[in-house]
Design a protein around this motif. Structure first.
Motif, PDB file in Angstrom:
ATOM      1  N   VAL A 106      29.435  23.610   0.003  1.00 46.69           N
ATOM      2  CA  VAL A 106      30.736  23.106   0.434  1.00 46.69           C
ATOM      3  C   VAL A 106      31.485  22.527  -0.768  1.00 46.69           C
ATOM      4  O   VAL A 106      30.979  21.642  -1.454  1.00 46.69           O
ATOM      5  CB  VAL A 106      30.578  22.045   1.542  1.00 46.69           C
ATOM      6  CG1 VAL A 106      31.944  21.566   2.017  1.00 46.69           C
ATOM      7  CG2 VAL A 106      29.766  22.603   2.706  1.00 46.69           C
ATOM      8  N   HIS A 107      32.690  23.045  -0.996  1.00 43.73           N
ATOM      9  CA  HIS A 107      33.514  22.620  -2.126  1.00 43.73           C
ATOM     10  C   HIS A 107      34.760  21.894  -1.637  1.00 43.73           C
ATOM     11  O   HIS A 107      35.280  22.173  -0.561  1.00 43.73           O
ATOM     12  CB  HIS A 107      33.939  23.822  -2.972  1.00 43.73           C
ATOM     13  CG  HIS A 107      32.854  24.324  -3.864  1.00 43.73           C
ATOM     14  ND1 HIS A 107      32.840  24.093  -5.215  1.00 43.73           N
ATOM     15  CD2 HIS A 107      31.715  25.010  -3.588  1.00 43.73           C
ATOM     16  CE1 HIS A 107      31.753  24.627  -5.737  1.00 43.73           C
ATOM     17  NE2 HIS A 107      31.059  25.202  -4.768  1.00 43.73           N
ATOM     18  N   LEU A 108      35.225  20.972  -2.469  1.00 46.34           N
ATOM     19  CA  LEU A 108      36.432  20.218  -2.183  1.00 46.34           C
ATOM     20  C   LEU A 108      37.610  20.875  -2.898  1.00 46.34           C
ATOM     21  O   LEU A 108      37.538  21.169  -4.089  1.00 46.34           O
ATOM     22  CB  LEU A 108      36.277  18.772  -2.673  1.00 46.34           C
ATOM     23  CG  LEU A 108      37.492  17.869  -2.545  1.00 46.34           C
ATOM     24  CD1 LEU A 108      37.833  17.639  -1.071  1.00 46.34           C
ATOM     25  CD2 LEU A 108      37.247  16.549  -3.241  1.00 46.34           C
ATOM     26  N   TYR A 109      38.681  21.104  -2.144  1.00 53.77           N
ATOM     27  CA  TYR A 109      39.933  21.616  -2.710  1.00 53.77           C
ATOM     28  C   TYR A 109      41.015  20.582  -2.467  1.00 53.77           C
ATOM     29  O   TYR A 109      41.050  19.952  -1.418  1.00 53.77           O
ATOM     30  CB  TYR A 109      40.327  22.947  -2.063  1.00 53.77           C
ATOM     31  CG  TYR A 109      39.574  24.122  -2.630  1.00 53.77           C
ATOM     32  CD1 TYR A 109      40.155  24.946  -3.588  1.00 53.77           C
ATOM     33  CD2 TYR A 109      38.285  24.408  -2.229  1.00 53.77           C
ATOM     34  CE1 TYR A 109      39.470  26.014  -4.125  1.00 53.77           C
ATOM     35  CE2 TYR A 109      37.582  25.478  -2.757  1.00 53.77           C
ATOM     36  CZ  TYR A 109      38.187  26.281  -3.697  1.00 53.77           C
ATOM     37  OH  TYR A 109      37.508  27.337  -4.230  1.00 53.77           O
ATOM     38  N   VAL A 121      31.338  18.995  -2.692  1.00 54.76           N
ATOM     39  CA  VAL A 121      31.542  17.766  -1.918  1.00 54.76           C
ATOM     40  C   VAL A 121      30.394  16.789  -2.158  1.00 54.76           C
ATOM     41  O   VAL A 121      30.621  15.587  -2.299  1.00 54.76           O
ATOM     42  CB  VAL A 121      31.692  18.088  -0.417  1.00 54.76           C
ATOM     43  CG1 VAL A 121      31.661  16.829   0.428  1.00 54.76           C
ATOM     44  CG2 VAL A 121      32.977  18.865  -0.175  1.00 54.76           C
ATOM     45  N   VAL A 122      29.166  17.292  -2.241  1.00 53.16           N
ATOM     46  CA  VAL A 122      28.016  16.404  -2.418  1.00 53.16           C
ATOM     47  C   VAL A 122      28.046  15.647  -3.738  1.00 53.16           C
ATOM     48  O   VAL A 122      27.428  14.596  -3.854  1.00 53.16           O
ATOM     49  CB  VAL A 122      26.667  17.157  -2.269  1.00 53.16           C
ATOM     50  CG1 VAL A 122      26.495  17.699  -0.869  1.00 53.16           C
ATOM     51  CG2 VAL A 122      26.536  18.264  -3.289  1.00 53.16           C
ATOM     52  N   GLU A 182      19.076  21.401  -2.830  1.00 48.14           N
ATOM     53  CA  GLU A 182      18.635  21.672  -1.463  1.00 48.14           C
ATOM     54  C   GLU A 182      18.566  20.392  -0.630  1.00 48.14           C
ATOM     55  O   GLU A 182      18.929  20.386   0.536  1.00 48.14           O
ATOM     56  CB  GLU A 182      17.280  22.385  -1.459  1.00 48.14           C
ATOM     57  CG  GLU A 182      17.335  23.796  -2.018  1.00 48.14           C
ATOM     58  CD  GLU A 182      18.310  24.703  -1.278  1.00 48.14           C
ATOM     59  OE1 GLU A 182      18.310  24.701  -0.036  1.00 48.14           O
ATOM     60  OE2 GLU A 182      19.079  25.407  -1.944  1.00 48.14           O
ATOM     61  N   GLY A 183      18.133  19.307  -1.222  1.00 50.44           N
ATOM     62  CA  GLY A 183      18.082  18.039  -0.497  1.00 50.44           C
ATOM     63  C   GLY A 183      19.466  17.494  -0.194  1.00 50.44           C
ATOM     64  O   GLY A 183      19.711  16.932   0.865  1.00 50.44           O
ATOM     65  N   LEU A 184      20.392  17.678  -1.116  1.00 54.19           N
ATOM     66  CA  LEU A 184      21.753  17.194  -0.918  1.00 54.19           C
ATOM     67  C   LEU A 184      22.474  17.950   0.187  1.00 54.19           C
ATOM     68  O   LEU A 184      23.335  17.406   0.855  1.00 54.19           O
ATOM     69  CB  LEU A 184      22.550  17.301  -2.214  1.00 54.19           C
ATOM     70  CG  LEU A 184      22.239  16.247  -3.252  1.00 54.19           C
ATOM     71  CD1 LEU A 184      22.922  16.576  -4.569  1.00 54.19           C
ATOM     72  CD2 LEU A 184      22.662  14.880  -2.770  1.00 54.19           C
ATOM     73  N   LYS A 185      22.130  19.203   0.401  1.00 52.14           N
ATOM     74  CA  LYS A 185      22.777  19.979   1.451  1.00 52.14           C
ATOM     75  C   LYS A 185      22.521  19.393   2.831  1.00 52.14           C
ATOM     76  O   LYS A 185      23.310  19.604   3.746  1.00 52.14           O
ATOM     77  CB  LYS A 185      22.291  21.423   1.413  1.00 52.14           C
ATOM     78  CG  LYS A 185      22.822  22.191   0.239  1.00 52.14           C
ATOM     79  CD  LYS A 185      22.303  23.591   0.257  1.00 52.14           C
ATOM     80  CE  LYS A 185      22.705  24.317  -0.997  1.00 52.14           C
ATOM     81  NZ  LYS A 185      22.161  25.670  -1.011  1.00 52.14           N
TER      82      LYS A 185
END
Length: 83
Positions: free
Chosen positions: A62-65, A30-31, A44-47
């Protein structure tokens, strides 16, 4: 160090659409969709900005489906593995 098993090709995860039960296609993290440069920034910063403030503590990616039948999206948290 923690790694995402999906990002690193260690496993595949089958996710079904909650609306039509069709198998959804994994579209990446997602990021990576935040802006043009996010795929090149520190993980780590993007999380901290992916909408889940606890993900860096819980070691999740987190992944986009996306459903190819009804075009719905779903975010799926993947537990990272300690390496």
């Amino acid at each position: 160090m923690f790694v995402c098993p999906l990002c690193n090709g260690l496993q595949t995860i089958v996710v079904h659409c909650p609306a039509c039960n069709w198998e959804m296609k994994e579209q990446g993290r997602v990021v990576d969709y935040l802006d043009d440069y996010s795929p090149y920034l520190d993980d780590e910063g993007l999380k901290l900005v992916d909408g889940d403030q606890n993900s860096s503590e819980e070691h999740e990616c987190v992944h986009l489906y996306q459903c190819t039948k009804c075009d719905r999206d779903r975010h799926v948290s993947i537990n990272e593995l300690h390496r």
